[in-house]
Design an enzyme around this catalytic site. Structure first.
Site, PDB file in Angstrom:
ATOM      1  N   GLU A  41     -10.069  -8.877   0.757  1.00 18.83           N
ATOM      2  CA  GLU A  41      -9.001  -9.068  -0.235  1.00 18.83           C
ATOM      3  C   GLU A  41      -8.165 -10.281   0.152  1.00 18.83           C
ATOM      4  OE1 GLU A  41      -4.691  -7.106  -1.382  1.00 18.83           O
ATOM      5  OE2 GLU A  41      -6.215  -5.783  -0.539  1.00 18.83           O
ATOM      6  N   ARG A  45      -0.188 -14.731  -1.991  1.00 23.27           N
ATOM      7  CA  ARG A  45       1.194 -14.891  -1.516  1.00 23.27           C
ATOM      8  C   ARG A  45       1.513 -16.321  -1.103  1.00 23.27           C
ATOM      9  NH1 ARG A  45       1.453  -9.638   2.501  1.00 23.27           N
ATOM     10  NH2 ARG A  45       0.964  -8.052   0.942  1.00 23.27           N
ATOM     11  N   THR A  69      -1.821  -8.545  -4.393  1.00 29.66           N
ATOM     12  CA  THR A  69      -0.472  -8.968  -4.803  1.00 29.66           C
ATOM     13  C   THR A  69      -0.437  -9.389  -6.269  1.00 29.66           C
ATOM     14  OG1 THR A  69      -0.429  -9.963  -2.573  1.00 29.66           O
ATOM     15  CG2 THR A  69       1.604 -10.033  -3.806  1.00 29.66           C
ATOM     16  N   LYS A 129      -3.945   2.695  -4.235  1.00 28.98           N
ATOM     17  CA  LYS A 129      -3.495   2.194  -2.931  1.00 28.98           C
ATOM     18  C   LYS A 129      -2.101   2.759  -2.669  1.00 28.98           C
ATOM     19  CE  LYS A 129      -1.599  -2.109  -2.166  1.00 28.98           C
ATOM     20  NZ  LYS A 129      -1.543  -3.544  -1.874  1.00 28.98           N
TER      21      LYS A 129
END
Length: 205
Positions: A41, A45, A69, A129
């Protein structure tokens, strides 16, 4: 629709890549692939995140590469346009869940309490998650959820480390854990790619 866990194909670590450049992202990904991982993943960011995701897909084609994100429709579109194999979010809203439900790739929505678990489930997400896992009740919280949300499985992320990962993985409703500890910032800065490979191998043992 393929379930997220099917994409993981037995991998119990969701390794997280945070890259400041596409080249850095590729090196981290190669180190993870060398540990036998098949899925990573890339968290969106940094400015270079999307370019890193594209570069990893091109340079390390054996890896499934997803975007983390993802918090709004604009980022979701950018991630899908970049070729993301899956989408991970840190949180949910009615609006975001509505868009995620239309996604053509597997999605792992981020939840932190029972209300959000239920809301994500109502949109059809049976895999979620827990984030930030250590601050949202950790393994005891997930153990308590198992009798209430019997069909929901989790990938706790945030505060998971080598010391507590087995507390999570031993739970029947946890299929994997997410971790940044396998690519520590100092290793990346020192270009110590072997340390990342070793940590990934150890994380799966």
């Amino acid at each position: 629709m393929t379930r997220f866990s099917e994409l993981m194909s037995g991998q119990t670590l969701l390794p997280i890549i945070q890259a400041d450049s596409p080249e850095q992202g590729v090196q981290i990904a190669k180190a993870m692939a060398n540990a036998g991982l098949s899925l990573v993943e890339v968290v969106l960011r940094t400015e270079a995140s999307l370019d890193a995701l594209k570069a990893i897909k091109q340079e390390v084609p054996e890896l499934k590469v997803g975007a983390g994100t993802v918090i709004n429709s604009q980022i979701l579109k950018q991630a899908l346009d970049a070729g993301s194999d899956f989408i991970v979010t840190p949180a949910v809203s009615n609006k975001l869940l509505g868009e995620l439900a239309q996604c053509v790739v597997p999605v792992l929505p981020g939840v932190s309490n029972t209300g959000e678990v239920l809301m994500a489930q109502e949109f059809g997400f049976e895999e979620q998650k827990l984030f930030p896992a250590s601050l949202s009740g950790g393994a005891p919280f997930l153990a308590a959820l198992s009798s209430v949300f019997q069909s929901v499985k989790f990938c706790p992320t945030g505060g998971v480390n080598p010391q507590n990962k087995n507390d999570f993985l031993s739970l029947s409703n946890v299929f994997a854990v997410g971790g940044t500890w396998v690519s520590k910032k100092e290793w990346v800065e020192q270009q110590n790619w072997q340390a990342i490979t070793d940590a990934c191998v150890e994380a799966q043992s």
